[in-house]
Design a protein around this motif. Structure first.
Motif, PDB file in Angstrom:
ATOM      1  N   GLY A 155      30.748   4.296  -0.492  1.00 10.23           N
ATOM      2  CA  GLY A 155      31.639   4.695   0.588  1.00 10.23           C
ATOM      3  C   GLY A 155      30.979   5.630   1.586  1.00 10.23           C
ATOM      4  N   LEU A 156      30.070   6.489   1.094  1.00  8.91           N
ATOM      5  CA  LEU A 156      29.323   7.369   2.003  1.00  8.91           C
ATOM      6  C   LEU A 156      28.460   6.557   2.949  1.00  8.91           C
ATOM      7  N   LEU A 157      27.826   5.533   2.399  1.00  8.80           N
ATOM      8  CA  LEU A 157      27.004   4.651   3.209  1.00  8.80           C
ATOM      9  C   LEU A 157      27.851   3.909   4.238  1.00  8.80           C
ATOM     10  N   ALA A 158      29.006   3.414   3.810  1.00 10.13           N
ATOM     11  CA  ALA A 158      29.881   2.684   4.724  1.00 10.13           C
ATOM     12  C   ALA A 158      30.306   3.563   5.898  1.00 10.13           C
ATOM     13  N   ARG A 159      30.598   4.817   5.616  1.00 12.32           N
ATOM     14  CA  ARG A 159      30.984   5.729   6.696  1.00 12.32           C
ATOM     15  C   ARG A 159      29.834   5.948   7.663  1.00 12.32           C
ATOM     16  N   GLN A 160      28.605   5.982   7.141  1.00 13.13           N
ATOM     17  CA  GLN A 160      27.449   6.164   8.011  1.00 13.13           C
ATOM     18  C   GLN A 160      27.273   4.965   8.935  1.00 13.13           C
ATOM     19  N   VAL A 161      27.426   3.753   8.393  1.00 13.78           N
ATOM     20  CA  VAL A 161      27.336   2.549   9.224  1.00 13.78           C
ATOM     21  C   VAL A 161      28.424   2.560  10.297  1.00 13.78           C
ATOM     22  N   ALA A 162      29.636   2.925   9.897  1.00 15.54           N
ATOM     23  CA  ALA A 162      30.732   2.960  10.858  1.00 15.54           C
ATOM     24  C   ALA A 162      30.504   4.014  11.935  1.00 15.54           C
ATOM     25  N   ASP A 163      29.924   5.143  11.556  1.00 20.96           N
ATOM     26  CA  ASP A 163      29.613   6.171  12.551  1.00 20.96           C
ATOM     27  C   ASP A 163      28.604   5.653  13.575  1.00 20.96           C
ATOM     28  N   LEU A 164      27.604   4.902  13.116  1.00 15.51           N
ATOM     29  CA  LEU A 164      26.669   4.275  14.057  1.00 15.51           C
ATOM     30  C   LEU A 164      27.394   3.299  14.975  1.00 15.51           C
ATOM     31  N   ALA A 165      28.331   2.548  14.389  1.00 12.38           N
ATOM     32  CA  ALA A 165      29.007   1.496  15.142  1.00 12.38           C
ATOM     33  C   ALA A 165      29.836   2.033  16.299  1.00 12.38           C
ATOM     34  N   VAL A 166      30.372   3.235  16.160  1.00  9.22           N
ATOM     35  CA  VAL A 166      31.273   3.750  17.194  1.00  9.22           C
ATOM     36  C   VAL A 166      30.557   4.613  18.225  1.00  9.22           C
ATOM     37  N   MET A 167      29.263   4.765  18.116  1.00 11.70           N
ATOM     38  CA  MET A 167      28.532   5.512  19.137  1.00 11.70           C
ATOM     39  C   MET A 167      28.598   4.778  20.470  1.00 11.70           C
ATOM     40  N   PRO A 168      28.608   5.497  21.591  1.00 13.39           N
ATOM     41  CA  PRO A 168      28.576   4.809  22.884  1.00 13.39           C
ATOM     42  C   PRO A 168      27.291   4.005  23.028  1.00 13.39           C
ATOM     43  N   LEU A 169      27.371   2.886  23.729  1.00 14.71           N
ATOM     44  CA  LEU A 169      26.221   1.989  23.833  1.00 14.71           C
ATOM     45  C   LEU A 169      25.069   2.590  24.627  1.00 14.71           C
ATOM     46  N   GLU A 170      25.324   3.695  25.312  1.00 12.78           N
ATOM     47  CA  GLU A 170      24.243   4.377  26.020  1.00 12.78           C
ATOM     48  C   GLU A 170      23.307   5.088  25.056  1.00 12.78           C
ATOM     49  N   VAL A 171      23.703   5.164  23.796  1.00 11.79           N
ATOM     50  CA  VAL A 171      22.946   5.914  22.789  1.00 11.79           C
ATOM     51  C   VAL A 171      22.713   5.019  21.578  1.00 11.79           C
ATOM     52  N   MET A 172      21.533   5.148  20.964  1.00 11.90           N
ATOM     53  CA  MET A 172      21.309   4.445  19.709  1.00 11.90           C
ATOM     54  C   MET A 172      20.439   5.298  18.801  1.00 11.90           C
ATOM     55  N   VAL A 173      20.522   5.012  17.519  1.00 11.75           N
ATOM     56  CA  VAL A 173      19.652   5.611  16.512  1.00 11.75           C
ATOM     57  C   VAL A 173      18.763   4.484  16.017  1.00 11.75           C
ATOM     58  N   PRO A 174      17.509   4.423  16.453  1.00 11.62           N
ATOM     59  CA  PRO A 174      16.687   3.268  16.082  1.00 11.62           C
ATOM     60  C   PRO A 174      16.538   3.078  14.574  1.00 11.62           C
ATOM     61  N   PHE A 175      16.264   4.177  13.843  1.00 10.08           N
ATOM     62  CA  PHE A 175      16.065   4.086  12.400  1.00 10.08           C
ATOM     63  C   PHE A 175      16.735   5.271  11.716  1.00 10.08           C
ATOM     64  N   LEU A 176      17.423   4.963  10.630  1.00  8.36           N
ATOM     65  CA  LEU A 176      18.109   5.995   9.860  1.00  8.36           C
ATOM     66  C   LEU A 176      17.953   5.662   8.383  1.00  8.36           C
ATOM     67  N   THR A 177      17.598   6.664   7.574  1.00  8.22           N
ATOM     68  CA  THR A 177      17.486   6.484   6.136  1.00  8.22           C
ATOM     69  C   THR A 177      18.569   7.288   5.447  1.00  8.22           C
ATOM     70  N   ILE A 178      19.260   6.652   4.496  1.00  6.92           N
ATOM     71  CA  ILE A 178      20.252   7.355   3.691  1.00  6.92           C
ATOM     72  C   ILE A 178      19.993   7.001   2.233  1.00  6.92           C
ATOM     73  N   MET A 179      19.924   8.027   1.378  1.00  2.40           N
ATOM     74  CA  MET A 179      19.518   7.815  -0.014  1.00  2.40           C
ATOM     75  C   MET A 179      19.977   9.000  -0.854  1.00  2.40           C
ATOM     76  N   PRO A 180      20.089   8.829  -2.169  1.00  2.00           N
ATOM     77  CA  PRO A 180      20.362   9.978  -3.027  1.00  2.00           C
ATOM     78  C   PRO A 180      19.238  11.013  -2.932  1.00  2.00           C
ATOM     79  N   ARG A 181      19.602  12.280  -2.959  1.00  2.00           N
ATOM     80  CA  ARG A 181      18.609  13.343  -2.806  1.00  2.00           C
ATOM     81  C   ARG A 181      17.514  13.273  -3.855  1.00  2.00           C
ATOM     82  N   THR A 182      17.871  12.883  -5.093  1.00  2.00           N
ATOM     83  CA  THR A 182      16.897  12.888  -6.181  1.00  2.00           C
ATOM     84  C   THR A 182      16.264  11.528  -6.427  1.00  2.00           C
ATOM     85  N   MET A 183      16.531  10.556  -5.585  1.00  2.00           N
ATOM     86  CA  MET A 183      15.891   9.249  -5.755  1.00  2.00           C
ATOM     87  C   MET A 183      14.389   9.384  -5.561  1.00  2.00           C
ATOM     88  N   PRO A 184      13.579   8.823  -6.452  1.00  2.00           N
ATOM     89  CA  PRO A 184      12.120   9.015  -6.383  1.00  2.00           C
ATOM     90  C   PRO A 184      11.436   8.061  -5.407  1.00  2.00           C
TER      91      PRO A 184
END
Length: 244
Positions: free
Chosen positions: A210-239
């Protein structure tokens, strides 16, 4: 009305994103191989148009976007999420048919979907939209014995960069979200221990999808004048860091 086409919408990340977007008022076009799974996603989301789709088949992708146009008249978001994998085996023993399936689903399919989305977004009024590619952290940090999947996700990075360049004059914003261990059925094995780059086996942490889904949705609602080319989301302790 904003309209999202979600591939791989029958389960996991695609289903979670569909539910999140629906909660924010989006109309949904749900693509995946299984009608029953898509109908379940539509039920959980409170609506949506299920369209059984094989993203590796350009005719099937064309039918998907034709259905979106017939139902809603436009597409504002493509979440390029469909994907598959192979068993972890030494790369020299990887069956050619398994390699072909992964590349067709994870790379060629997203290219077909992006082609259809861009054509529609260029032609619609108002022009433009957003494409979010599911890249995976394997786009830059491979796991052991993951040749097909890793190569396909590196290819998604090339797709993202090319789309950013080729779409900038048409109001189309493009992002890639590189996802670590999200808690879905596909990552259940992480809780049992998986091979590490140093030759050991270790249990890996996972994050709420669900945290990931919210992040995707947050990207989706940004104005088209702005984009985030690359974003990484992961558990803090993932190796991840240290494996590549």
């Amino acid at each position: 009305m904003q309209v999202a086409v979600i591939t791989g919408a029958g389960s996991g990340i695609g289903r979670a994103v569909a539910v999140e977007l629906a909660g924010r008022g989006w109309s949904l076009v749900l693509a995946g191989r299984r009608q029953d799974a898509l109908e379940e996603t539509a039920r959980l989301a409170g609506g949506g148009l299920p369209v059984p789709t094989d993203v590796a088949d350009p005719a099937s992708v064309a039918a998907l976007f034709a259905a979106a146009k017939d139902e809603y008249g436009r597409v504002d978001l493509l979440f390029n999420n469909a994907g598959t994998n192979t068993p972890a085996v030494p790369f020299e023993t990887l069956p050619p048919e398994d390699l072909a399936t992964v590349i067709a689903t994870n790379l060629t399919g997203p290219i077909f979907c992006a082609q259809a989305a861009v054509a529609m977004m260029k032609a619609q009024d108002p022009q433009g939209g957003r494409i979010i590619n599911n890249g995976s952290v394997s786009a830059y940090g491979p796991r052991p014995h993951s040749l097909a999947y890793t190569a396909s996700k590196h290819g998604i990075t090339g797709l993202t960069k090319s789309l950013i360049l080729d779409c900038r004059d048409f109001g189309i914003a493009v992002s890639q979200i590189d996802i670590g261990n999200a808690a879905t059925a596909r990552t259940d094995r992480m809780s049992q221990g998986v091979p590490q780059a140093n030759g050991t086996t270790a249990i890996e942490s996972r994050m709420d999808v669900g945290l990931l889904a919210r992040q995707v949705a947050d990207l989706a609602v940004m104005p088209l004048e702005v984009m985030v080319p690359f974003l990484t989301i992961m558990p803090r302790t993932m190796p991840l860091y240290g494996r590549g």
